[in-house]
Design a protein around this motif. Structure first.
Motif, PDB file in Angstrom:
ATOM      1  N   ALA A 293      40.759   9.180  -0.424  1.00 46.91           N
ATOM      2  CA  ALA A 293      40.079  10.473  -0.306  1.00 46.91           C
ATOM      3  C   ALA A 293      39.705  11.027  -1.677  1.00 46.91           C
ATOM      4  N   ALA A 294      40.594  10.839  -2.656  1.00 43.46           N
ATOM      5  CA  ALA A 294      40.311  11.328  -4.007  1.00 43.46           C
ATOM      6  C   ALA A 294      39.130  10.569  -4.613  1.00 43.46           C
ATOM      7  N   LYS A 295      39.108   9.261  -4.417  1.00 43.57           N
ATOM      8  CA  LYS A 295      38.007   8.451  -4.946  1.00 43.57           C
ATOM      9  C   LYS A 295      36.676   8.906  -4.367  1.00 43.57           C
ATOM     10  N   LYS A 296      36.664   9.195  -3.069  1.00 45.49           N
ATOM     11  CA  LYS A 296      35.445   9.667  -2.410  1.00 45.49           C
ATOM     12  C   LYS A 296      35.021  11.023  -2.965  1.00 45.49           C
ATOM     13  N   MET A 297      35.995  11.913  -3.189  1.00 46.77           N
ATOM     14  CA  MET A 297      35.694  13.245  -3.707  1.00 46.77           C
ATOM     15  C   MET A 297      35.057  13.167  -5.090  1.00 46.77           C
ATOM     16  N   PHE A 298      35.660  12.392  -5.973  1.00 41.73           N
ATOM     17  CA  PHE A 298      35.152  12.331  -7.342  1.00 41.73           C
ATOM     18  C   PHE A 298      33.823  11.578  -7.413  1.00 41.73           C
ATOM     19  N   ALA A 299      33.616  10.626  -6.509  1.00 45.13           N
ATOM     20  CA  ALA A 299      32.321   9.943  -6.445  1.00 45.13           C
ATOM     21  C   ALA A 299      31.232  10.927  -6.028  1.00 45.13           C
TER      22      ALA A 299
ATOM     23  N   ASN B 269      37.690   9.047 -12.783  1.00 46.65           N
ATOM     24  CA  ASN B 269      36.433   8.343 -13.067  1.00 46.65           C
ATOM     25  C   ASN B 269      35.281   9.333 -13.240  1.00 46.65           C
ATOM     26  N   VAL B 270      35.608  10.536 -13.681  1.00 43.23           N
ATOM     27  CA  VAL B 270      34.612  11.565 -13.968  1.00 43.23           C
ATOM     28  C   VAL B 270      34.635  11.839 -15.467  1.00 43.23           C
TER      29      VAL B 270
ATOM     30  N   VAL C 177      29.587  21.563 -12.841  1.00 41.24           N
ATOM     31  CA  VAL C 177      28.434  22.445 -12.691  1.00 41.24           C
ATOM     32  C   VAL C 177      27.229  21.565 -12.383  1.00 41.24           C
ATOM     33  N   SER C 178      26.527  21.872 -11.302  1.00 36.91           N
ATOM     34  CA  SER C 178      25.399  21.039 -10.893  1.00 36.91           C
ATOM     35  C   SER C 178      24.321  21.019 -11.967  1.00 36.91           C
ATOM     36  N   GLN C 179      23.518  19.977 -11.945  1.00 42.52           N
ATOM     37  CA  GLN C 179      22.474  19.819 -12.955  1.00 42.52           C
ATOM     38  C   GLN C 179      21.532  21.020 -12.974  1.00 42.52           C
ATOM     39  N   ARG C 180      21.295  21.596 -11.803  1.00 44.32           N
ATOM     40  CA  ARG C 180      20.409  22.760 -11.719  1.00 44.32           C
ATOM     41  C   ARG C 180      21.137  24.072 -12.014  1.00 44.32           C
ATOM     42  N   ARG C 181      22.435  23.983 -12.228  1.00 45.47           N
ATOM     43  CA  ARG C 181      23.264  25.168 -12.450  1.00 45.47           C
ATOM     44  C   ARG C 181      23.190  26.145 -11.273  1.00 45.47           C
ATOM     45  N   ASP C 182      23.070  25.585 -10.074  1.00 41.44           N
ATOM     46  CA  ASP C 182      23.013  26.434  -8.885  1.00 41.44           C
ATOM     47  C   ASP C 182      24.223  26.233  -7.978  1.00 41.44           C
ATOM     48  N   MET C 183      25.223  25.483  -8.464  1.00 39.53           N
ATOM     49  CA  MET C 183      26.438  25.237  -7.691  1.00 39.53           C
ATOM     50  C   MET C 183      27.550  24.853  -8.652  1.00 39.53           C
TER      51      MET C 183
ATOM     52  N   LEU D  17      31.195  14.149  -6.704  1.00 39.86           N
ATOM     53  CA  LEU D  17      30.881  14.958  -7.882  1.00 39.86           C
ATOM     54  C   LEU D  17      29.993  14.181  -8.850  1.00 39.86           C
ATOM     55  N   ASN D  18      30.291  12.907  -9.033  1.00 38.59           N
ATOM     56  CA  ASN D  18      29.486  12.086  -9.943  1.00 38.59           C
ATOM     57  C   ASN D  18      28.044  11.958  -9.467  1.00 38.59           C
ATOM     58  N   LYS D  19      27.838  12.090  -8.165  1.00 33.05           N
ATOM     59  CA  LYS D  19      26.481  12.033  -7.606  1.00 33.05           C
ATOM     60  C   LYS D  19      25.817  13.408  -7.602  1.00 33.05           C
ATOM     61  N   ASP D  20      26.517  14.409  -8.154  1.00 37.15           N
ATOM     62  CA  ASP D  20      26.007  15.781  -8.228  1.00 37.15           C
ATOM     63  C   ASP D  20      25.751  16.354  -6.837  1.00 37.15           C
ATOM     64  N   ARG D  21      26.674  16.059  -5.928  1.00 41.89           N
ATOM     65  CA  ARG D  21      26.584  16.576  -4.566  1.00 41.89           C
ATOM     66  C   ARG D  21      27.735  17.540  -4.294  1.00 41.89           C
ATOM     67  N   THR D  22      27.567  18.376  -3.283  1.00 40.35           N
ATOM     68  CA  THR D  22      28.599  19.352  -2.954  1.00 40.35           C
ATOM     69  C   THR D  22      29.718  18.709  -2.145  1.00 40.35           C
ATOM     70  N   LEU D  23      30.894  19.324  -2.224  1.00 35.03           N
ATOM     71  CA  LEU D  23      32.057  18.847  -1.476  1.00 35.03           C
ATOM     72  C   LEU D  23      32.140  19.488  -0.098  1.00 35.03           C
ATOM     73  N   THR D  24      31.348  20.524   0.117  1.00 34.78           N
ATOM     74  CA  THR D  24      31.364  21.257   1.385  1.00 34.78           C
ATOM     75  C   THR D  24      29.999  21.165   2.056  1.00 34.78           C
ATOM     76  N   PRO D  25      29.962  21.212   3.395  1.00 35.73           N
ATOM     77  CA  PRO D  25      28.675  21.204   4.097  1.00 35.73           C
ATOM     78  C   PRO D  25      27.867  22.458   3.766  1.00 35.73           C
ATOM     79  N   ARG D  26      26.582  22.373   3.913  1.00 32.43           N
ATOM     80  CA  ARG D  26      25.711  23.522   3.676  1.00 32.43           C
ATOM     81  C   ARG D  26      26.113  24.681   4.589  1.00 32.43           C
TER      82      ARG D  26
END
Length: 299
Positions: free
Chosen positions: A256-262, A95-96, A35-41, A264-273
């Protein structure tokens, strides 16, 4: 983490919803939810039960016997050391950091669905499973607790097996979010606390996850549009060579998994806007595309 615990399912329910058989005391459904820090995603990453994992060294909670780190399917972590070892295994593989977890069995799943008076699911094709006896024709269906359990457990609908089951679980989750948003459940304090207690009744909760906190989180998530949720499965490279005693196991695409979880750790989305990518149905190994919830929701 969804376990296959069925001790409190009545004989009549086992027969009606085909939930019999011997439980393996393992997690057949395992999702990492950010859950994003802002709880908006909210981002949901499923970890297939047959993923090859390295279970950390641990002490058996029942006997006190010490076990060294060893390879096993990821769902075996629960059988060996309960939710605590499952969390340690997931954290080591991704690593999450896992701040909270929910553990739910067949009984509480069914009761939770019944508490919200059913959940709608949609399918564009017939879904028939010889094991669970799920049989849904194309269209929209309001599922009660037992039938919903059949829906999220079915993995013999087609050749996609567990990956197909995971996708249906994602569809079910987005439908749950819609049900909470439109059913008036969370707006009614009595119904909200009843639902939270039902969910947590068979759930082991860590780090102070109280019913009020669960309601607060659920309320925030229910306000999100389906497009503010994203779903995927950890990238899979294929099958590992057969390991004696384990059978076939899935191999993660490590890069690919390492990139995905990194991400999430940066609080970014996995999909384009404003992503409009649709899931492949049925899903295939090696095509684990992240999609927004609106592509999974009933239209």
């Amino acid at each position: 983490m969804g376990t296959d615990g069925r001790d409190t399912i009545s004989s009549r329910e086992k027969k009606k919803f085909h939930t019999g058989g011997v439980a393996c005391d393992c997690t057949d459904s395992l999702m990492l939810i950010h859950v994003s820090q802002r709880r908006d995603m909210v981002s949901v990453v499923s970890l297939p039960r047959d993923s090859l994992a390295k279970i950390p060294a641990h002490r058996d909670p029942g006997t006190g016997e010490q076990f060294p780190a060893h390879p096993a399917k990821i769902n075996a972590a629960f059988a060996e050391g309960g939710p605590a070892l499952t969390v340690r295994t997931v954290e080591a593989m991704t690593n999450v950091r896992v701040d909270h977890y929910l553990q739910i069995d067949f009984r509480r799943f069914m009761d939770s669905v019944n508490t919200v008076e059913g959940v709608d699911v949609c399918t564009s094709r017939r879904l028939s499973d010889s094991a669970t006896k799920l049989d849904l024709r194309p269209g929209r269906h309001r599922l009660g607790g037992g039938q919903a359990l059949q829906y999220v457990r079915s993995r013999h609908v087609d050749a996609s097996a567990d990956l197909g089951r995971i996708q249906r679980q994602h569809r079910f989750l987005i439908s749950v979010m819609h049900r909470l948003a439109t059913g008036g459940i969370l707006a009614d304090p009595a119904r909200a606390i009843d639902l939270a207690r039902t969910v947590l009744g068979a759930t082991k909760v860590d780090q102070g996850f109280t019913p009020k906190e669960l309601i607060s989180l659920s309320t925030a998530l229910s306000r999100l549009s389906p497009s503010r949720a994203e779903f995927t499965t950890v990238p899979i490279a294929g099958f590992n060579p057969v390991i004696e005693g384990l059978g076939e196991t899935l191999k993660w695409d490590e890069a690919a998994a390492k990139k995905m979880f990194a991400t999430l750790n940066k609080d970014r989305t996995l999909t384009p806007r404003n992503s409009t990518v649709k899931p492949s149905d049925p899903p295939r190994i090696g095509v684990e595309t992240a999609v927004r919830g609106n592509t999974l929701a009933c239209s």
